[in-house]
Design a protein around this motif. Sequence first.
Motif, PDB file in Angstrom:
ATOM      1  N   GLY A  44       1.391  11.530  -8.890  1.00  0.00           N
ATOM      2  CA  GLY A  44       1.083  11.738  -7.485  1.00  0.00           C
ATOM      3  C   GLY A  44       1.318  13.166  -7.052  1.00  0.00           C
ATOM      4  O   GLY A  44       1.028  14.117  -7.779  1.00  0.00           O
ATOM      5  N   PHE A  45       1.888  13.306  -5.861  1.00  0.00           N
ATOM      6  CA  PHE A  45       2.101  14.612  -5.261  1.00  0.00           C
ATOM      7  C   PHE A  45       3.452  14.654  -4.566  1.00  0.00           C
ATOM      8  O   PHE A  45       3.990  13.628  -4.179  1.00  0.00           O
ATOM      9  CB  PHE A  45       1.016  14.918  -4.210  1.00  0.00           C
ATOM     10  N   ASN A  66      -4.425   6.780   6.698  1.00  0.00           N
ATOM     11  CA  ASN A  66      -4.331   7.918   5.775  1.00  0.00           C
ATOM     12  C   ASN A  66      -4.045   9.255   6.462  1.00  0.00           C
ATOM     13  O   ASN A  66      -4.280  10.317   5.888  1.00  0.00           O
ATOM     14  CB  ASN A  66      -5.581   8.038   4.902  1.00  0.00           C
ATOM     15  N   ILE A  67      -3.534   9.222   7.684  1.00  0.00           N
ATOM     16  CA  ILE A  67      -3.080  10.435   8.369  1.00  0.00           C
ATOM     17  C   ILE A  67      -1.560  10.361   8.469  1.00  0.00           C
ATOM     18  O   ILE A  67      -1.011   9.449   9.086  1.00  0.00           O
ATOM     19  CB  ILE A  67      -3.682  10.576   9.790  1.00  0.00           C
ATOM     20  N   LEU A  68      -0.896  11.322   7.837  1.00  0.00           N
ATOM     21  CA  LEU A  68       0.561  11.434   7.882  1.00  0.00           C
ATOM     22  C   LEU A  68       0.907  12.403   9.013  1.00  0.00           C
ATOM     23  O   LEU A  68       0.441  13.534   9.020  1.00  0.00           O
ATOM     24  CB  LEU A  68       1.094  11.953   6.550  1.00  0.00           C
ATOM     25  N   THR A  69       1.689  11.941   9.981  1.00  0.00           N
ATOM     26  CA  THR A  69       2.061  12.754  11.128  1.00  0.00           C
ATOM     27  C   THR A  69       3.553  13.024  11.106  1.00  0.00           C
ATOM     28  O   THR A  69       4.351  12.096  10.978  1.00  0.00           O
ATOM     29  CB  THR A  69       1.686  12.055  12.455  1.00  0.00           C
ATOM     30  N   VAL A  70       3.907  14.295  11.243  1.00  0.00           N
ATOM     31  CA  VAL A  70       5.304  14.718  11.293  1.00  0.00           C
ATOM     32  C   VAL A  70       5.537  15.353  12.657  1.00  0.00           C
ATOM     33  O   VAL A  70       4.846  16.297  13.043  1.00  0.00           O
ATOM     34  CB  VAL A  70       5.624  15.744  10.182  1.00  0.00           C
ATOM     35  N   ASP A  92      -6.649   7.688  -2.597  1.00  0.00           N
ATOM     36  CA  ASP A  92      -5.930   7.088  -3.724  1.00  0.00           C
ATOM     37  C   ASP A  92      -4.412   7.191  -3.603  1.00  0.00           C
ATOM     38  O   ASP A  92      -3.686   6.840  -4.515  1.00  0.00           O
ATOM     39  CB  ASP A  92      -6.402   7.687  -5.051  1.00  0.00           C
ATOM     40  N   ILE A  93      -3.893   7.641  -2.432  1.00  0.00           N
ATOM     41  CA  ILE A  93      -2.443   7.697  -2.202  1.00  0.00           C
ATOM     42  C   ILE A  93      -1.964   6.329  -1.719  1.00  0.00           C
ATOM     43  O   ILE A  93      -2.549   5.729  -0.820  1.00  0.00           O
ATOM     44  CB  ILE A  93      -2.077   8.790  -1.173  1.00  0.00           C
ATOM     45  N   ASP A  94      -0.893   5.846  -2.300  1.00  0.00           N
ATOM     46  CA  ASP A  94      -0.293   4.561  -1.928  1.00  0.00           C
ATOM     47  C   ASP A  94       0.553   4.768  -0.667  1.00  0.00           C
ATOM     48  O   ASP A  94       1.728   5.128  -0.751  1.00  0.00           O
ATOM     49  CB  ASP A  94       0.556   4.036  -3.083  1.00  0.00           C
ATOM     50  N   THR A  95      -0.028   4.556   0.493  1.00  0.00           N
ATOM     51  CA  THR A  95       0.659   4.815   1.762  1.00  0.00           C
ATOM     52  C   THR A  95       1.763   3.804   2.051  1.00  0.00           C
ATOM     53  O   THR A  95       2.594   4.031   2.928  1.00  0.00           O
ATOM     54  CB  THR A  95      -0.330   4.837   2.953  1.00  0.00           C
ATOM     55  N   GLU A  96       1.789   2.696   1.314  1.00  0.00           N
ATOM     56  CA  GLU A  96       2.830   1.680   1.507  1.00  0.00           C
ATOM     57  C   GLU A  96       4.142   2.071   0.830  1.00  0.00           C
ATOM     58  O   GLU A  96       5.176   1.478   1.121  1.00  0.00           O
ATOM     59  CB  GLU A  96       2.359   0.327   0.975  1.00  0.00           C
ATOM     60  N   GLN A 115      -2.137   2.295  -8.096  1.00  0.00           N
ATOM     61  CA  GLN A 115      -2.391   1.841  -9.465  1.00  0.00           C
ATOM     62  C   GLN A 115      -3.867   1.483  -9.602  1.00  0.00           C
ATOM     63  O   GLN A 115      -4.419   0.760  -8.771  1.00  0.00           O
ATOM     64  CB  GLN A 115      -1.522   0.626  -9.794  1.00  0.00           C
ATOM     65  N   GLN A 116      -4.490   2.015 -10.627  1.00  0.00           N
ATOM     66  CA  GLN A 116      -5.892   1.699 -10.893  1.00  0.00           C
ATOM     67  C   GLN A 116      -5.961   0.335 -11.575  1.00  0.00           C
ATOM     68  O   GLN A 116      -5.215   0.066 -12.516  1.00  0.00           O
ATOM     69  CB  GLN A 116      -6.517   2.760 -11.802  1.00  0.00           C
ATOM     70  N   THR A 117      -6.830  -0.507 -11.072  1.00  0.00           N
ATOM     71  CA  THR A 117      -6.993  -1.811 -11.720  1.00  0.00           C
ATOM     72  C   THR A 117      -7.945  -1.650 -12.905  1.00  0.00           C
ATOM     73  O   THR A 117      -8.933  -0.921 -12.819  1.00  0.00           O
ATOM     74  CB  THR A 117      -7.544  -2.853 -10.730  1.00  0.00           C
TER      75      THR A 117
END
Length: 125
Positions: A44-45, A66-70, A92-96, A115-117
Amino acid sequence: MMNAQILPNAFYGIQNFIDSLNAAGSKCECTYTPKADYYEVENGFVLEVELPGVKKEDLDVQVEKNILTVKATRTRKEEKFTYERNFRLADDIDTENIKVSLENGILTFSLSKKQQTAARKLNIG
């Protein structure tokens, strides 16, 4: 050759303006965009956001669509400093499962990829 007196005199008016604002008791309530950097790791990152002087209880971090707010607020000498920045995350980021930590004024996000199925054969009926 430049006259050494020109430079200080050029800023004389600006300094008087700043002094008059301070004398009038005006307080700065500005919103700043914090510096950020990211780098890729194996799965990931990592995203790092600079928030000097901000405490954990002064943070508001959210992720939606899919928008991360700080958002963060801190007060120093009766002045309020507000930080705000949005980051668009890849699909493809797992936001959970985002992990967040704050240490020495650096807010760190560990962003893992979903995870890619594996491909599977479909039966035709």
